[in-house]
Structures are given as C-alpha cells and as structure tokens.
Design a protein around this motif. Structure first.
Motif, PDB file in Angstrom:
ATOM      1  N   ASN A 124       6.894 -34.578  -2.004  1.00  0.00           N
ATOM      2  CA  ASN A 124       7.125 -33.135  -2.013  1.00  0.00           C
ATOM      3  C   ASN A 124       6.325 -32.466  -3.134  1.00  0.00           C
ATOM      4  O   ASN A 124       6.812 -31.546  -3.804  1.00  0.00           O
ATOM      5  CB  ASN A 124       8.616 -32.834  -2.163  1.00  0.00           C
ATOM      6  N   GLY A 125       5.129 -32.967  -3.353  1.00  0.00           N
ATOM      7  CA  GLY A 125       4.216 -32.335  -4.310  1.00  0.00           C
ATOM      8  C   GLY A 125       4.676 -32.397  -5.754  1.00  0.00           C
ATOM      9  O   GLY A 125       4.361 -31.507  -6.551  1.00  0.00           O
ATOM     10  N   GLY A 126       5.458 -33.422  -6.098  1.00  0.00           N
ATOM     11  CA  GLY A 126       5.886 -33.577  -7.489  1.00  0.00           C
ATOM     12  C   GLY A 126       7.133 -32.770  -7.838  1.00  0.00           C
ATOM     13  O   GLY A 126       7.474 -32.612  -9.013  1.00  0.00           O
ATOM     14  N   ALA A 127       7.823 -32.269  -6.811  1.00  0.00           N
ATOM     15  CA  ALA A 127       9.020 -31.448  -7.047  1.00  0.00           C
ATOM     16  C   ALA A 127      10.152 -32.254  -7.687  1.00  0.00           C
ATOM     17  O   ALA A 127      10.129 -33.487  -7.683  1.00  0.00           O
ATOM     18  CB  ALA A 127       9.512 -30.850  -5.727  1.00  0.00           C
ATOM     19  N   ALA A 128      11.118 -31.544  -8.214  1.00  0.00           N
ATOM     20  CA  ALA A 128      12.312 -32.168  -8.794  1.00  0.00           C
ATOM     21  C   ALA A 128      13.200 -32.720  -7.672  1.00  0.00           C
ATOM     22  O   ALA A 128      13.197 -32.212  -6.553  1.00  0.00           O
ATOM     23  CB  ALA A 128      13.078 -31.145  -9.622  1.00  0.00           C
ATOM     24  N   VAL A 129      13.948 -33.777  -8.013  1.00  0.00           N
ATOM     25  CA  VAL A 129      14.799 -34.454  -7.006  1.00  0.00           C
ATOM     26  C   VAL A 129      16.111 -34.866  -7.671  1.00  0.00           C
ATOM     27  O   VAL A 129      16.114 -35.322  -8.818  1.00  0.00           O
ATOM     28  CB  VAL A 129      14.101 -35.735  -6.463  1.00  0.00           C
ATOM     29  N   VAL A 130      17.193 -34.729  -6.939  1.00  0.00           N
ATOM     30  CA  VAL A 130      18.477 -35.201  -7.462  1.00  0.00           C
ATOM     31  C   VAL A 130      19.019 -36.301  -6.538  1.00  0.00           C
ATOM     32  O   VAL A 130      18.911 -36.193  -5.313  1.00  0.00           O
ATOM     33  CB  VAL A 130      19.468 -34.014  -7.630  1.00  0.00           C
ATOM     34  N   GLY A 131      19.542 -37.363  -7.134  1.00  0.00           N
ATOM     35  CA  GLY A 131      20.111 -38.474  -6.368  1.00  0.00           C
ATOM     36  C   GLY A 131      21.501 -38.109  -5.859  1.00  0.00           C
ATOM     37  O   GLY A 131      22.299 -37.541  -6.597  1.00  0.00           O
ATOM     38  N   ILE A 207      17.161 -23.695  -9.664  1.00  0.00           N
ATOM     39  CA  ILE A 207      16.620 -23.810  -8.293  1.00  0.00           C
ATOM     40  C   ILE A 207      16.121 -22.473  -7.739  1.00  0.00           C
ATOM     41  O   ILE A 207      15.382 -22.451  -6.762  1.00  0.00           O
ATOM     42  CB  ILE A 207      17.614 -24.456  -7.280  1.00  0.00           C
ATOM     43  N   ALA A 208      16.484 -21.382  -8.397  1.00  0.00           N
ATOM     44  CA  ALA A 208      15.944 -20.088  -7.972  1.00  0.00           C
ATOM     45  C   ALA A 208      14.448 -20.019  -8.288  1.00  0.00           C
ATOM     46  O   ALA A 208      13.703 -19.280  -7.648  1.00  0.00           O
ATOM     47  CB  ALA A 208      16.687 -18.964  -8.687  1.00  0.00           C
ATOM     48  N   GLU A 209      14.009 -20.789  -9.273  1.00  0.00           N
ATOM     49  CA  GLU A 209      12.605 -20.733  -9.715  1.00  0.00           C
ATOM     50  C   GLU A 209      11.784 -21.967  -9.380  1.00  0.00           C
ATOM     51  O   GLU A 209      10.578 -21.881  -9.199  1.00  0.00           O
ATOM     52  CB  GLU A 209      12.555 -20.521 -11.231  1.00  0.00           C
ATOM     53  N   LYS A 210      12.456 -23.128  -9.356  1.00  0.00           N
ATOM     54  CA  LYS A 210      11.727 -24.385  -9.125  1.00  0.00           C
ATOM     55  C   LYS A 210      12.399 -25.122  -7.976  1.00  0.00           C
ATOM     56  O   LYS A 210      13.620 -25.306  -7.998  1.00  0.00           O
ATOM     57  CB  LYS A 210      11.802 -25.290 -10.367  1.00  0.00           C
ATOM     58  N   PRO A 211      11.623 -25.586  -6.985  1.00  0.00           N
ATOM     59  CA  PRO A 211      12.238 -26.279  -5.864  1.00  0.00           C
ATOM     60  C   PRO A 211      12.900 -27.592  -6.294  1.00  0.00           C
ATOM     61  O   PRO A 211      12.417 -28.276  -7.196  1.00  0.00           O
ATOM     62  CB  PRO A 211      11.070 -26.550  -4.912  1.00  0.00           C
ATOM     63  N   LEU A 212      13.999 -27.917  -5.648  1.00  0.00           N
ATOM     64  CA  LEU A 212      14.719 -29.160  -5.923  1.00  0.00           C
ATOM     65  C   LEU A 212      15.067 -29.804  -4.589  1.00  0.00           C
ATOM     66  O   LEU A 212      15.521 -29.125  -3.666  1.00  0.00           O
ATOM     67  CB  LEU A 212      15.997 -28.859  -6.711  1.00  0.00           C
ATOM     68  N   TYR A 213      14.805 -31.095  -4.492  1.00  0.00           N
ATOM     69  CA  TYR A 213      15.120 -31.835  -3.266  1.00  0.00           C
ATOM     70  C   TYR A 213      16.236 -32.837  -3.526  1.00  0.00           C
ATOM     71  O   TYR A 213      16.458 -33.264  -4.667  1.00  0.00           O
ATOM     72  CB  TYR A 213      13.863 -32.552  -2.747  1.00  0.00           C
ATOM     73  N   GLY A 214      16.915 -33.221  -2.460  1.00  0.00           N
ATOM     74  CA  GLY A 214      17.984 -34.205  -2.570  1.00  0.00           C
ATOM     75  C   GLY A 214      17.534 -35.534  -1.978  1.00  0.00           C
ATOM     76  O   GLY A 214      16.728 -35.572  -1.047  1.00  0.00           O
ATOM     77  N   CYS A 215      18.039 -36.623  -2.536  1.00  0.00           N
ATOM     78  CA  CYS A 215      17.708 -37.959  -2.039  1.00  0.00           C
ATOM     79  C   CYS A 215      18.993 -38.792  -2.013  1.00  0.00           C
ATOM     80  O   CYS A 215      19.551 -39.105  -3.073  1.00  0.00           O
ATOM     81  CB  CYS A 215      16.680 -38.618  -2.964  1.00  0.00           C
ATOM     82  N   VAL A 216      19.478 -39.085  -0.815  1.00  0.00           N
ATOM     83  CA  VAL A 216      20.627 -39.990  -0.704  1.00  0.00           C
ATOM     84  C   VAL A 216      20.061 -41.395  -0.857  1.00  0.00           C
ATOM     85  O   VAL A 216      19.438 -41.923   0.054  1.00  0.00           O
ATOM     86  CB  VAL A 216      21.354 -39.834   0.655  1.00  0.00           C
ATOM     87  N   TYR A 217      20.218 -41.962  -2.051  1.00  0.00           N
ATOM     88  CA  TYR A 217      19.564 -43.251  -2.295  1.00  0.00           C
ATOM     89  C   TYR A 217      20.359 -44.409  -1.690  1.00  0.00           C
ATOM     90  O   TYR A 217      21.541 -44.287  -1.386  1.00  0.00           O
ATOM     91  CB  TYR A 217      19.252 -43.441  -3.778  1.00  0.00           C
ATOM     92  N   ARG A 218      19.650 -45.531  -1.538  1.00  0.00           N
ATOM     93  CA  ARG A 218      20.227 -46.670  -0.803  1.00  0.00           C
ATOM     94  C   ARG A 218      21.248 -47.481  -1.585  1.00  0.00           C
ATOM     95  O   ARG A 218      22.217 -47.972  -1.037  1.00  0.00           O
ATOM     96  CB  ARG A 218      19.105 -47.623  -0.371  1.00  0.00           C
ATOM     97  N   GLY A 219      20.986 -47.647  -2.885  1.00  0.00           N
ATOM     98  CA  GLY A 219      21.870 -48.493  -3.681  1.00  0.00           C
ATOM     99  C   GLY A 219      23.288 -47.933  -3.755  1.00  0.00           C
ATOM    100  O   GLY A 219      23.533 -46.779  -3.406  1.00  0.00           O
ATOM    101  N   ARG A 220      24.204 -48.789  -4.215  1.00  0.00           N
ATOM    102  CA  ARG A 220      25.589 -48.348  -4.375  1.00  0.00           C
ATOM    103  C   ARG A 220      25.872 -48.078  -5.837  1.00  0.00           C
ATOM    104  O   ARG A 220      25.685 -48.942  -6.697  1.00  0.00           O
ATOM    105  CB  ARG A 220      26.553 -49.425  -3.861  1.00  0.00           C
TER     106      ARG A 220
END
Ligand code: G1P
Length: 241
Positions: A124-131, A207-220
């Motif tokens: 996603n072009g280096g965007a921020a991501v939250v697990g 998030i109003a200024e910088k895009p943030l994506y979500g990632c449902v990660y595999r580990g527990r």
C-alpha cells in the motif's frame, strides 16, 4: 526501521511474582518472553529498538545490556500506552517513515505479525498498518476496535467501546506500524478512557491525514500480562518447537 516496545507497566494482573520479576521477563522455555518479541521486530527489519521501561524494571535493562540494537527510555508516570510511546519520541526527532510498535505483553505464536504488517505496508505504498484480530462481540470492550473498509483502509478507531457502540469485531492486537507523525499527535493528545493518554485516540486523529490499513495477522496473540494468557503462550510455543 526503528521499533518501540513499551514495557513500563507494573504487572498488577500478575502479582505477586511481578513485585520483583517484570512480566515480560517470565520465561518461555529458556528465554524471556520479551526476547521473542525483540526477535520478531528484528526479523521484520527493525535495526534499532527503544524499550520504554519504568523504575523497578531494570532487570530488562540488565538482560539486554549487551545488545547494541536496544536502548532504553523511562516512563516516570503511568499515564497510559500513548504516553509510554511518546517517551520514545526523542529517538525519532526529525525522522520520516514508519515506526514499528510492539506491545511487550502481546506474544504472537505461529507467525511473525510484524513482518505481515510490513508486507501490507509495502503493498500500500508504505502506508501505516495496524495488526488486528477478530474477537467475540461481548469482548470488544477490552480492546481498541476499528472500522475497516473492504479495501482494508481503516476509517475509525475507538478504545474499549461498549458492544453496542463498537464499529466492528476487529480488535487492535498489539502490533502497529505507524507514521512517525504519530509523535506529534501524541504530544497534543488529551487524556481519554481511564484518564490515560490513549494511543488509539492519537491514531484515530491521525487517520484524517495519513492513510492507515488493517492486517488480520495469522499468528495467535497471547496476553502474557496475566497467568492464564501466559500458560496459553507456553503451550503455543511448546507446540511450535
Ligand atoms: C492496549 C490497547 C488496545 C489494544 C490492546 C491489545 O490495551 O490500548 O487498543 O486492543 O492493548 O493489543 P491494554 O491491553 O493495554 O488495556
């Protein structure tokens, strides 16, 4: 990339052992849980790690003293996760790009969550991501909960909502890859839930200024901040051996 591991909490859910042993130093086999988190960060590309500790948690400092990648800052008051992360800001002064944040009591078995976040960021072009992880509706009030579009873009985030106010069942799960602008938002962040400076609130404003994506990660993820979660972590890592 630099990483922050906040480990300043007093371990009140894991007394009495935490009177002398930080919960993050409890062993998973022959190594402290925190060392597994450090390894996760490094293998996701972190070459510098700032640990946010508090008085009484010097055992952490002692254990990692020979690791040149690890440095320490203190959180002198227990004012919340956002406040803890903010203590690491001087290490990022003038910096750009993303900072990886790994919560010291969230141990992930069966995969490298941080690496997954980094991969989602790259696509996603280096965007921020939250697990993220899915949680039962009745447990949403224990977590930060996000509103997420089909594209994976996060449009809202709220700390520990009541089930009837929760935007989804997708919970923030101990791993964040955030734009370093987060420190500006944290510096101006007012106290929120519980009178604490919440990381969630600062991200919600960002998030109003910088895009943030979500990632449902595999580990527990296991919450090793309490004995029950710690036992589960021991089991999970035992199985993976
Ligand atoms: C923190 C965060 C929360 C997140 C949780 C698990 O809460 O504030 O948003 O969902 O960690 O990663 P805590 O467990 O410290 O109350």
């Amino acid at each position: 990339m630099k990483a922050i591991i906040p480990v300043a909490g007093h371990g009140t859910r894991f007394l009495p052992v935490t009177k002398v042993v930080p919960k993050e130093m409890l062993p998973i086999g022959s190594r402290p849980a925190l060392e597994l988190i450090v390894e996760e960060a490094k293998s996701a590309g972190a070459d510098e790690i700032v640990m946010v500790i508090s008085k009484g948690k010097e055992l952490i400092r002692e254990y990692f003293k020979d690791d040149p990648a690890v440095s320490f800052v203190y959180q002198h008051e227990q004012k919340g996760l956002g406040h803890a992360v903010l203590q690491a800001a001087p290490a990022f002064a003038g910096g750009t790009g993303n900072v990886l944040v790994l919560l010291g009591d969230a141990l992930v078995a069966g995969g490298n969550a941080s690496r997954e976040l980094a991969a989602v960021s790259r696509s996603n072009g280096g965007a921020a991501v939250v697990g993220l992880e899915r949680v039962p509706r009745e447990k949403v009030s224990r977590y930060g909960i996000v509103a997420m579009e089909e594209s994976g873009r996060i449009t809202g985030m709220v700390e520990k909502p009541a089930p009837e106010n929760a935007p989804s069942d997708l919970a923030v799960a101990g791993r964040y890859l955030l734009d370093v602008a987060i420190f500006d938002f944290l510096a101006g962040q007012r106290a929120g839930l519980g009178g604490e400076i919440q990381l969630t609130d600062a991200i919600a404003r960002m998030i109003a200024e910088k895009p943030l994506y979500g990632c449902v990660y595999r580990g527990r993820r296991q919450d090793i901040g309490n004995p029950q979660g710690y036992f589960k972590a021991l089991e999970a890592f035992g199985e993976n051996r």
